[in-house]
Design a protein around this motif. Sequence first.
Motif, PDB file in Angstrom:
ATOM      1  N   GLY A  78      46.248   3.528 -79.599  1.00 35.23           N
ATOM      2  CA  GLY A  78      45.137   4.384 -79.960  1.00 35.23           C
ATOM      3  C   GLY A  78      44.711   5.292 -78.824  1.00 35.23           C
ATOM      4  O   GLY A  78      45.269   5.284 -77.736  1.00 35.23           O
ATOM      5  N   GLY A  79      43.676   6.083 -79.114  1.00 31.91           N
ATOM      6  CA  GLY A  79      43.152   7.017 -78.123  1.00 31.91           C
ATOM      7  C   GLY A  79      42.913   8.406 -78.689  1.00 31.91           C
ATOM      8  O   GLY A  79      42.901   9.392 -77.936  1.00 31.91           O
ATOM      9  N   GLY A  80      42.703   8.495 -80.011  1.00 33.05           N
ATOM     10  CA  GLY A  80      42.382   9.785 -80.609  1.00 33.05           C
ATOM     11  C   GLY A  80      43.494  10.810 -80.504  1.00 33.05           C
ATOM     12  O   GLY A  80      43.248  12.012 -80.600  1.00 33.05           O
ATOM     13  N   TYR A  81      44.724  10.371 -80.275  1.00 38.95           N
ATOM     14  CA  TYR A  81      45.886  11.248 -80.094  1.00 38.95           C
ATOM     15  C   TYR A  81      45.817  12.061 -78.811  1.00 38.95           C
ATOM     16  O   TYR A  81      46.668  12.923 -78.574  1.00 38.95           O
ATOM     17  N   PRO A 113      45.997  17.725 -76.149  1.00 34.58           N
ATOM     18  CA  PRO A 113      46.266  19.031 -76.760  1.00 34.58           C
ATOM     19  C   PRO A 113      47.603  19.646 -76.379  1.00 34.58           C
ATOM     20  O   PRO A 113      47.992  20.662 -76.945  1.00 34.58           O
ATOM     21  N   GLU A 114      48.314  19.029 -75.427  1.00 28.68           N
ATOM     22  CA  GLU A 114      49.601  19.609 -75.016  1.00 28.68           C
ATOM     23  C   GLU A 114      50.595  19.608 -76.174  1.00 28.68           C
ATOM     24  O   GLU A 114      51.401  20.533 -76.313  1.00 28.68           O
ATOM     25  N   HIS A 115      50.520  18.575 -77.006  1.00 29.45           N
ATOM     26  CA  HIS A 115      51.487  18.417 -78.101  1.00 29.45           C
ATOM     27  C   HIS A 115      50.744  18.067 -79.389  1.00 29.45           C
ATOM     28  O   HIS A 115      50.582  16.889 -79.721  1.00 29.45           O
ATOM     29  N   PRO A 116      50.289  19.072 -80.136  1.00 27.00           N
ATOM     30  CA  PRO A 116      49.536  18.796 -81.366  1.00 27.00           C
ATOM     31  C   PRO A 116      50.437  18.310 -82.505  1.00 27.00           C
ATOM     32  O   PRO A 116      51.672  18.250 -82.366  1.00 27.00           O
ATOM     33  N   PHE A 117      49.800  18.009 -83.635  1.00 23.29           N
ATOM     34  CA  PHE A 117      50.505  17.588 -84.849  1.00 23.29           C
ATOM     35  C   PHE A 117      51.644  18.554 -85.166  1.00 23.29           C
ATOM     36  O   PHE A 117      51.471  19.765 -85.048  1.00 23.29           O
ATOM     37  N   GLY A 208      45.176  20.967 -84.813  1.00 22.76           N
ATOM     38  CA  GLY A 208      45.470  22.390 -84.659  1.00 22.76           C
ATOM     39  C   GLY A 208      45.032  23.163 -85.900  1.00 22.76           C
ATOM     40  O   GLY A 208      43.889  23.068 -86.340  1.00 22.76           O
ATOM     41  N   GLN A 209      45.952  23.894 -86.503  1.00 23.45           N
ATOM     42  CA  GLN A 209      45.649  24.700 -87.685  1.00 23.45           C
ATOM     43  C   GLN A 209      45.857  23.946 -88.986  1.00 23.45           C
ATOM     44  O   GLN A 209      45.616  24.481 -90.072  1.00 23.45           O
ATOM     45  N   GLU A 210      46.309  22.695 -88.908  1.00 25.07           N
ATOM     46  CA  GLU A 210      46.595  21.906 -90.109  1.00 25.07           C
ATOM     47  C   GLU A 210      45.299  21.415 -90.753  1.00 25.07           C
ATOM     48  O   GLU A 210      44.314  21.117 -90.063  1.00 25.07           O
ATOM     49  N   SER A 211      45.274  21.332 -92.075  1.00 21.54           N
ATOM     50  CA  SER A 211      44.115  20.813 -92.782  1.00 21.54           C
ATOM     51  C   SER A 211      43.874  19.348 -92.405  1.00 21.54           C
ATOM     52  O   SER A 211      44.809  18.538 -92.378  1.00 21.54           O
ATOM     53  N   LEU A 212      42.615  19.003 -92.145  1.00 24.70           N
ATOM     54  CA  LEU A 212      42.289  17.624 -91.791  1.00 24.70           C
ATOM     55  C   LEU A 212      42.463  16.679 -92.977  1.00 24.70           C
ATOM     56  O   LEU A 212      42.472  15.461 -92.796  1.00 24.70           O
ATOM     57  N   ARG A 213      42.623  17.212 -94.158  1.00 25.49           N
ATOM     58  CA  ARG A 213      42.850  16.385 -95.352  1.00 25.49           C
ATOM     59  C   ARG A 213      44.321  16.100 -95.589  1.00 25.49           C
ATOM     60  O   ARG A 213      44.673  15.389 -96.538  1.00 25.49           O
ATOM     61  N   ASN A 214      45.191  16.639 -94.764  1.00 23.98           N
ATOM     62  CA  ASN A 214      46.605  16.317 -94.859  1.00 23.98           C
ATOM     63  C   ASN A 214      46.763  14.804 -94.695  1.00 23.98           C
ATOM     64  O   ASN A 214      46.333  14.243 -93.689  1.00 23.98           O
ATOM     65  N   PRO A 215      47.388  14.109 -95.659  1.00 20.11           N
ATOM     66  CA  PRO A 215      47.508  12.651 -95.561  1.00 20.11           C
ATOM     67  C   PRO A 215      48.251  12.173 -94.321  1.00 20.11           C
ATOM     68  O   PRO A 215      48.075  11.012 -93.912  1.00 20.11           O
ATOM     69  N   LEU A 216      49.053  13.032 -93.711  1.00 23.67           N
ATOM     70  CA  LEU A 216      49.747  12.628 -92.492  1.00 23.67           C
ATOM     71  C   LEU A 216      48.823  12.714 -91.275  1.00 23.67           C
ATOM     72  O   LEU A 216      49.176  12.249 -90.192  1.00 23.67           O
ATOM     73  N   LEU A 217      47.643  13.293 -91.477  1.00 23.11           N
ATOM     74  CA  LEU A 217      46.581  13.274 -90.476  1.00 23.11           C
ATOM     75  C   LEU A 217      45.479  12.289 -90.878  1.00 23.11           C
ATOM     76  O   LEU A 217      44.940  11.567 -90.047  1.00 23.11           O
TER      77      LEU A 217
END
Length: 297
Positions: A78-81, A113-117, A208-217
């Motif tokens: 863990g660690g909030g990514y 933030p160096e490597h986002p989703f 990043g620019q991805e929707s927070l509702r994306n199930p992979l997030l």
Amino acid sequence: MLQHVLETALRQTMNRLVKPFLRPAIPVSVQRTVTRQAYRSSVPPRGCRFQAGTLAGIPVISSSFGQATRGAVLYLHGGGYIIGSAATHKGLTGHLAKASGCMVVALDYRLAPEHPFPAALDDAEAAWLALIDEGFTPEQIAIAGDSAGGGLAIALAMRLRDSNQPLPASLTVFSPWTDMTQQALYSPTCEPVLQVSWIAKAATLYAGQESLRNPLLSPVFGNFQGLPPLLIQVGSQEILLNDAERLARAAREAGVKTQFEVFNNLWHVFQIHCGQLDRATAAVTTAGEHIREHLAD
């Protein structure tokens, strides 16, 4: 009596020394340094062995205890990514290795933030495939994780299913972060670890620019059909309690064998205090039993 005193002392330590640094205004580099220091209090069991290596070119630390291992656990910290590492979680993964009788492979996936989703998810999938290439069958591998790593574990299982790949024997998640939208956070009278503003910032940095509702997030919005047996553990003193309950409900409604445990008056990923706090030790023991139960012989 002594355990009650220890619980109080640990809660105060988290609240006074860790929580103040988990704020958006604190640079991520400082948060990472503080986290490394804080996790020094999480001690693996005596006799646990650690080996640094790589899977698919990604750094890992493997934990093992005793002579025989029935399989492997891919562990996602863990660690909030944005913070945490395989090294910070050696205490927890060491105790999980002892409890499960497995080799526990903690992955140093790339951080935001160096490597986002989807960097973290891509690394987790690559490590999963590498374990299979090394000779483990999918039925001999469990996936586990805490906090963001718990959400990542669920997301990985969903991605594997959707791409028609074999699934792990089981999933184990401690205080999983499964909804980045924060639309249903719990409001405990005491939250010793997390701050709403911090997890919101971490979500933005990773998504990043991805929707927070994306199930992979945010796996709570996903399809749970066909996922392997799931163990969820959460403390009553954390803002992610509601999300853990929603995760359990969604999994059960989809027919997933789900074990859901709430530990009263304990905090976010209290399992890091395994070996010191009796209830943390009991929780990890249960996790080990869950993993062993579903592994193929």
